[in-house]
Design an enzyme around this catalytic site. Structure first.
Site, PDB file in Angstrom:
ATOM      1  N   ARG A  19      37.114  11.979 -30.981  1.00 53.61           N
ATOM      2  CA  ARG A  19      37.568  10.544 -31.232  1.00 53.61           C
ATOM      3  C   ARG A  19      37.889   9.970 -31.978  1.00 53.61           C
ATOM      4  O   ARG A  19      38.110  10.018 -32.932  1.00 53.61           O
ATOM      5  CB  ARG A  19      35.679   9.843 -31.002  1.00 53.61           C
ATOM      6  CG  ARG A  19      35.296   9.115 -30.843  1.00 53.61           C
ATOM      7  CD  ARG A  19      34.076   9.414 -30.013  1.00 53.61           C
ATOM      8  NE  ARG A  19      33.537   8.091 -30.603  1.00 53.61           N
ATOM      9  CZ  ARG A  19      33.240   7.062 -29.352  1.00 53.61           C
ATOM     10  NH1 ARG A  19      34.106   7.054 -27.766  1.00 53.61           N
ATOM     11  NH2 ARG A  19      32.401   5.426 -29.412  1.00 53.61           N
ATOM     12  N   THR A  24      36.936   5.560 -18.316  1.00 49.63           N
ATOM     13  CA  THR A  24      35.936   7.158 -19.097  1.00 49.63           C
ATOM     14  C   THR A  24      36.263   8.085 -17.860  1.00 49.63           C
ATOM     15  O   THR A  24      36.861   7.174 -16.690  1.00 49.63           O
ATOM     16  CB  THR A  24      34.584   7.280 -20.114  1.00 49.63           C
ATOM     17  OG1 THR A  24      34.741   5.675 -20.696  1.00 49.63           O
ATOM     18  CG2 THR A  24      34.542   7.734 -20.317  1.00 49.63           C
ATOM     19  N   ASN A  72      37.703   3.346 -23.471  1.00 47.59           N
ATOM     20  CA  ASN A  72      36.474   2.392 -23.518  1.00 47.59           C
ATOM     21  C   ASN A  72      36.145   1.520 -22.329  1.00 47.59           C
ATOM     22  O   ASN A  72      36.443   2.066 -21.661  1.00 47.59           O
ATOM     23  CB  ASN A  72      36.350   1.722 -24.809  1.00 47.59           C
ATOM     24  CG  ASN A  72      34.564   1.396 -24.886  1.00 47.59           C
ATOM     25  OD1 ASN A  72      34.119   1.841 -24.430  1.00 47.59           O
ATOM     26  ND2 ASN A  72      35.714   0.153 -26.187  1.00 47.59           N
ATOM     27  N   ASP A 123      32.635   0.127 -29.572  1.00 47.05           N
ATOM     28  CA  ASP A 123      31.481   0.421 -29.484  1.00 47.05           C
ATOM     29  C   ASP A 123      30.650   1.067 -30.652  1.00 47.05           C
ATOM     30  O   ASP A 123      29.731   1.533 -31.289  1.00 47.05           O
ATOM     31  CB  ASP A 123      32.527   2.591 -29.582  1.00 47.05           C
ATOM     32  CG  ASP A 123      31.645   2.502 -27.730  1.00 47.05           C
ATOM     33  OD1 ASP A 123      31.625   1.677 -27.337  1.00 47.05           O
ATOM     34  OD2 ASP A 123      32.729   3.502 -27.406  1.00 47.05           O
ATOM     35  N   SER A 182      28.622   6.978 -29.681  1.00 47.62           N
ATOM     36  CA  SER A 182      29.141   7.404 -28.780  1.00 47.62           C
ATOM     37  C   SER A 182      28.141   7.683 -27.981  1.00 47.62           C
ATOM     38  O   SER A 182      27.222   8.753 -28.321  1.00 47.62           O
ATOM     39  CB  SER A 182      30.381   8.206 -28.682  1.00 47.62           C
ATOM     40  OG  SER A 182      30.834   8.293 -26.872  1.00 47.62           O
ATOM     41  N   SER A 183      28.224   7.093 -26.139  1.00 45.06           N
ATOM     42  CA  SER A 183      27.526   7.654 -25.218  1.00 45.06           C
ATOM     43  C   SER A 183      27.917   8.300 -24.754  1.00 45.06           C
ATOM     44  O   SER A 183      26.458   9.894 -23.950  1.00 45.06           O
ATOM     45  CB  SER A 183      27.365   6.531 -24.071  1.00 45.06           C
ATOM     46  OG  SER A 183      26.556   5.632 -24.543  1.00 45.06           O
ATOM     47  N   GLY A 196      30.339   6.463 -17.871  1.00 46.98           N
ATOM     48  CA  GLY A 196      29.422   4.819 -17.413  1.00 46.98           C
ATOM     49  C   GLY A 196      28.726   4.425 -19.000  1.00 46.98           C
ATOM     50  O   GLY A 196      28.044   3.881 -18.293  1.00 46.98           O
ATOM     51  N   GLY A 197      29.837   4.494 -19.885  1.00 44.43           N
ATOM     52  CA  GLY A 197      28.636   4.112 -20.778  1.00 44.43           C
ATOM     53  C   GLY A 197      27.526   3.859 -21.190  1.00 44.43           C
ATOM     54  O   GLY A 197      27.143   5.426 -20.838  1.00 44.43           O
TER      55      GLY A 197
HETATM   56  O1  DON Z   1      31.607   6.166 -25.950  1.00 46.84           O
HETATM   57  C1  DON Z   1      30.761   5.652 -24.950  1.00 46.84           C
HETATM   58  O2  DON Z   1      29.430   5.487 -25.652  1.00 46.84           O
HETATM   59  C2  DON Z   1      32.468   4.358 -24.390  1.00 46.84           C
HETATM   60  N1  DON Z   1      33.237   4.500 -25.184  1.00 46.84           N
HETATM   61  C3  DON Z   1      31.937   5.279 -23.224  1.00 46.84           C
HETATM   62  C4  DON Z   1      32.535   4.429 -22.152  1.00 46.84           C
HETATM   63  C5  DON Z   1      32.633   4.394 -20.501  1.00 46.84           C
HETATM   64  O3  DON Z   1      32.027   5.795 -20.870  1.00 46.84           O
HETATM   65  C6  DON Z   1      32.545   3.599 -19.314  1.00 46.84           C
HETATM   66  N2  DON Z   1      32.516   3.784 -18.390  1.00 46.84           N
HETATM   67  N3  DON Z   1      32.270   3.427 -17.560  1.00 46.84           N
END
Ligand code: DON
Length: 586
Positions: free
Chosen positions: A125, A399, A419, A441, A470-471, A492-493
Site C-alpha cells: 500500500r 478500486t 483510492n 485514507d 484501509s477497508s 467499495g471503500g
Molecule cells: O483502502 C481503502 O480503504 C480505500 N482506499 C478503498 C477505496 C475503495 O474501495 C473505493 N471503492 N469504490
C-alpha cells in the site's frame, strides 16, 4: 445452437472491449452449467446476467473487473504460468484497463496461499512520504484545508503497486517479466474500447485533470467517450521499462526521475528518496476459525481483523436465545456485529507499526462474548439510543479486486487501488501514471470523515512513512480439512468488509450458491453514520416500521465482490453483476 449463441456473445463482448485482441482459447472456456431460476430478491437484472458473471471450470478460475484482465491472466496460465503469474499479469493489465480504479501509482494488498509452500500477506500500500505530516493539511487554527488530501499532488502517497507485484512474482512466479507484462503493454499500446463506467469517470474527473492527463483521456480537447479507443502510449513505455529494469525502475529508474521532475513544481512533496526507501511488507496472514472454516485475511492496516470480529459476533449472538426471532432478529444480529467492528476500526485502526492494535483480543471468543453481552443488554432492556440524522457523503466507484484459485488450491486474493475515482486527478507527464489520493485514507483530523464517511482517531493520523488505514480486506477461506474453499474480496471503500460479510453469510450460513450470494441485496452499517443501509430490493422484507430502533436508508450498496469457490471438483467464479468484469478459466 446454444453454444453458438454463447460463442457469439463472448466474442462480441471481447471485441467490444478490445477490437484488436484475438481470443484463441476462449472457446474452451464457456460456462458449462445451465443455471436454475433464482428465487431470491435480486438486484435488478441480476438473474439475467448470470451467464456473463458466473463461470464454472476445473483447472483454474480468475474473477476480475474487466474481461481483458481475466484474459491476461489466462494467457499466462496457458503459457505455463502458475496462479502468481496469473495474479501479476492480471494486476498489470487491470492497471491499464481500469485507470480510474487502480494503477502503477497506487497500492494494495495480496493474500497468497500455496498449499505446498506456505501462506503470505503482502502489504504494498501507499506510504506517507517523508514530508507527509498532519500539519501540512491543516490551517493555523487547526481546521482542515479543504480537499488537500483529496485532489492534486499532495493527496498522493508513495506508491507500492509495482514493487508489490514484482516482489510476489519474483518469489513465487515462474514466467519471465516479458511474458507477464505482454498483455498489459498490448492493451496500453493498441488501446481498448472505453466502457460506460470508465467514460463516466473520465467526464467526471475531466475538469480537475492536469494537462498531461487530459491529453491521454481526451480527444480534441474533450473527454474521450464510451466506445472510443483509449491508447496509453506513455504507460506502455513505462511497462516496457519495468521489463528491462524490474523493481529498480521504481526505486531509481527513469520513471522515478520523471516523478521527481513533476514534484519539483510541488514542493518536492514526494522525493526519489521516498521511492528508494519504499518497502513491501510481508507477514503471515491473520488466521481465525469462522463459520466452520478457517479464514486467512490481511492483517492491519487492512480491515481483515474487523471482518473477522464481525463474523465472530454474529455467531455469538446466534447462540443466544434473547434476540427476537425471524428477519428482525437476524437484522439486529448483523447490524450490531457490523456496528462493533466499525467502531473498533474508527477507534483503534491504523498502521500497526505506529499504533498498538490488540489483534489477538479482537479475534478472541472472550471479546465476542463481552461485546455480545453489551448488545444483549440493549436488546433485552429495549433501551436503544435514538439514531441521529447524519448526512452521508457521496461515494465513488473505484478500486479493484482479483480472486484466483486453481485445482490444487493455490490461491491469490488481491485488492488494489488509487483510492478515489482517478485518484488525485493528476498524471505524471511522460509516464502514463495517475497519482493516487490515498492520503485521504488517513484521518486528517480526529472525527473528520474521509471520502467514505469513515472517521478515525489519532491512531490513523498522518505521519511520515506511515501506511493509512484501509477497508480493503482480501481473504481466503479453507474448509475443515484445510483445503482452499473460497477466494474473496471487493472494492467499495467503507463497504468492503460488509460486502464480504454479506456474501459469506448468504453462502455459508444460508447455503445459497455463489452467484446468488454475491448478487443478493446487502445490509451495511459502519458505526457512523448510525444508520443501516439496505439495498432497495429488500425494502419489503425490512420496512422501517419493523425496525423502529434503527434509522434505515434504502440505497444501493456499491461494493463489488469478486470470488471463486471450490465445490467438489468444480471451481466456480463470480464477478459482481454490478461491475464490468467476467470470470474466466478452464
Ligand atoms: O483502502 C481503502 O480503504 C480505500 N482506499 C478503498 C477505496 C475503495 O474501495 C473505493 N471503492 N469504490
Amino acid at each position: 445452437m446454444n453454444l453458438i449463441i454463447r460463442t457469439n456473445y463472448w466474442l462480441v463482448l471481447l471485441l467490444f472491449f478490445n477490437g484488436c485482441e484475438s481470443i484463441p482459447f476462449l472457446q474452451d472456456s464457456f460456462p458449462s452449467k445451465p443455471q436454475a431460476n433464482l428465487t431470491v430478491p435480486q438486484i435488478e437484472g441480476a438473474s439475467e446476467k448470470r451467464d456473463r458473471y458466473e463461470f464454472t471450470g476445473k483447472e483454474i478460475i480468475i474473477s476480475s473487473d474487466h474481461p481483458l484482465a481475466s484474459q491476461a491472466g489466462m494467457e499466462v496460465w496457458k503459457q505455463g504460468g502458475n496462479v502468481v503469474d496469473v495474479f501479476a499479469a492480471a494486476s498489470f493489465a487491470i492497471s491499464v484497463l481500469r485507470p480510474h480504479s487502480t494503477g502503477l501509482f497506487g497500492g494494495g494488498f495480496a493474500v497468497v496461499f500455496l498449499p505446498a509452500k506456505g501462506k503470505w500477506a503482502y502489504d504494498f500500500r501507499e506510504r506517507s512520504p517523508k514530508k507527509g505530516v498532519a500539519s501540512f493539511y491543516l490551517k493555523e487554527d487547526g481546521s482542515v484545508i479543504l480537499e488537500k488530501t483529496l485532489k492534486g499532488p499532495y493527496s498522493a502517497g508513495v506508491p507500492g503497486t509495482v514493487q508489490g507485484i514484482l516482489q510476489i512474482q519474483k518469489q513465487h512466479g515462474k514466467l519471465p517479466l516479458s511474458d507477464i507484462l505482454a498483455p498489459a503493454i498490448r492493451y496500453a499500446r493498441n488501446g481498448f474500447s472505453v466502457y460506460g463506467d470508465l467514460a463516466a469517470a473520465i467526464v467526471k474527473t475531466w475538469p480537475q485533470m492536469n494537462p498531461a492527463m487530459q491529453k491521454v483521456f481526451g480527444i480534441d480537447n474533450r473527454a474521450i467517450r464510451e466506445g472510443e479507443l483509449l491508447i496509453q502510449e506513455d504507460l506502455a513505455k513505462t511497462l516496457e521499462r519495468i521489463i528491462e529494469n524490474a523493481e529498480k525502475e521504481f526505486s531509481d529508474g527513469e520513471t522515478i526521475q520523471l516523478v521527481s521532475n513533476y514534484y519539483s513544481e510541488f514542493q518536492e512533496f514526494i522525493t526519489t528518496e521516498d521511492f528508494k526507501n519504499y518497502q513491501v511488507k510481508v507477514s503471515e496472514p491473520l488466521v481465525s476459525s469462522v463459520w466452520g472454516h478457517t479464514i486467512l485475511t490481511m492483517p492491519p492496516p487492512s480491515s481483515g481483523v474487523h471482518l473477522v470480529t464481525m463474523m465472530h459476533l454474529y455467531s455469538e449472538m446466534q447462540n443466544r436465545n434473547t434476540f427476537p426471532k425471524g428477519d428482525v432478529g437476524e437484522m439486529i444480529r448483523i447490524t450490531e456485529a457490523m456496528r462493533v467492528a466499525y467502531r473498533d476500526r474508527a477507534e483503534i485502526g491504523g498502521d500497526p507499526l505506529f499504533t498498538n492494535i490488540p489483534v489477538s483480543k479482537l479475534l478472541s471468543q472472550g471479546y465476542a462474548k463481552e461485546e455480545t453481552n453489551e448488545i444483549e443488554r440493549k436488546v433485552v432492556s429495549g433501551s436503544w439510543p435514538t439514531p441521529k440524522e447524519e448526512v452521508k457523503k457521496p461515494e465513488s466507484y473505484n478500486t479493484t479486486h482479483i480472486s484466483i484459485l486453481d485445482r490444487e488450491g493455490n490461491a491469490v486474493s488481491t485488492t488494489q487501488s488509487v483510492n478515489g475515482i482517478f485518484g488525485a486527478g493528476h498524471m505524471v507527464p511522460g509516464t502514463g501514471l495517475v497519482l493516487n489520493n490515498t492520503m485521504d485514507d488517513f484521518a486528517v483530523a480526529p472525527g473528520v470523515p474521509n471520502l467514505y464517511g469513515l472517521v478515525g482517531s489519532k491512531a490513523n493520523a498522518i505521519e511520515p512513512g506511515k501506511t493509512p488505514l484501509s477497508s480493503m480486506s482480501p481473504s481466503i477461506l479453507l474448509d475443515a480439512s484445510g483445503k482452499t474453499k473460497m477466494v474473496i474480496g471487493a472494492p467499495g471503500g467503507s463497504q468492503i468488509p460488509t460486502s464480504i460479510f454479506n456474501t459469506l453469510y448468504r453462502y455459508l450460513i444460508q447455503k445459497r450458491d455463489l452467484y446468488e450470494s454475491v448478487s443478493y441485496p446487502r445490509i451495511h452499517h459502519q458505526f457512523m453514520p448510525d444508520r443501516i443501509f439496505l439495498d432497495p430490493e429488500i425494502k419489503d422484507s425490512y420496512p422501517q416500521s419493523e425496525l423502529p430502533f434503527y434509522q434505515v436508508q434504502y440505497s444501493r450498496h456499491r461494493a463489488k465482490v469478486f470470488a471463486v469457490t471450490r465445490e467438489g471438483d468444480r471451481l466456480i467464479g463470480v464477478s459482481d453483476p454490478k461491475g464490468e468484469g467476467v470470470p474466466l478459466g478452464f
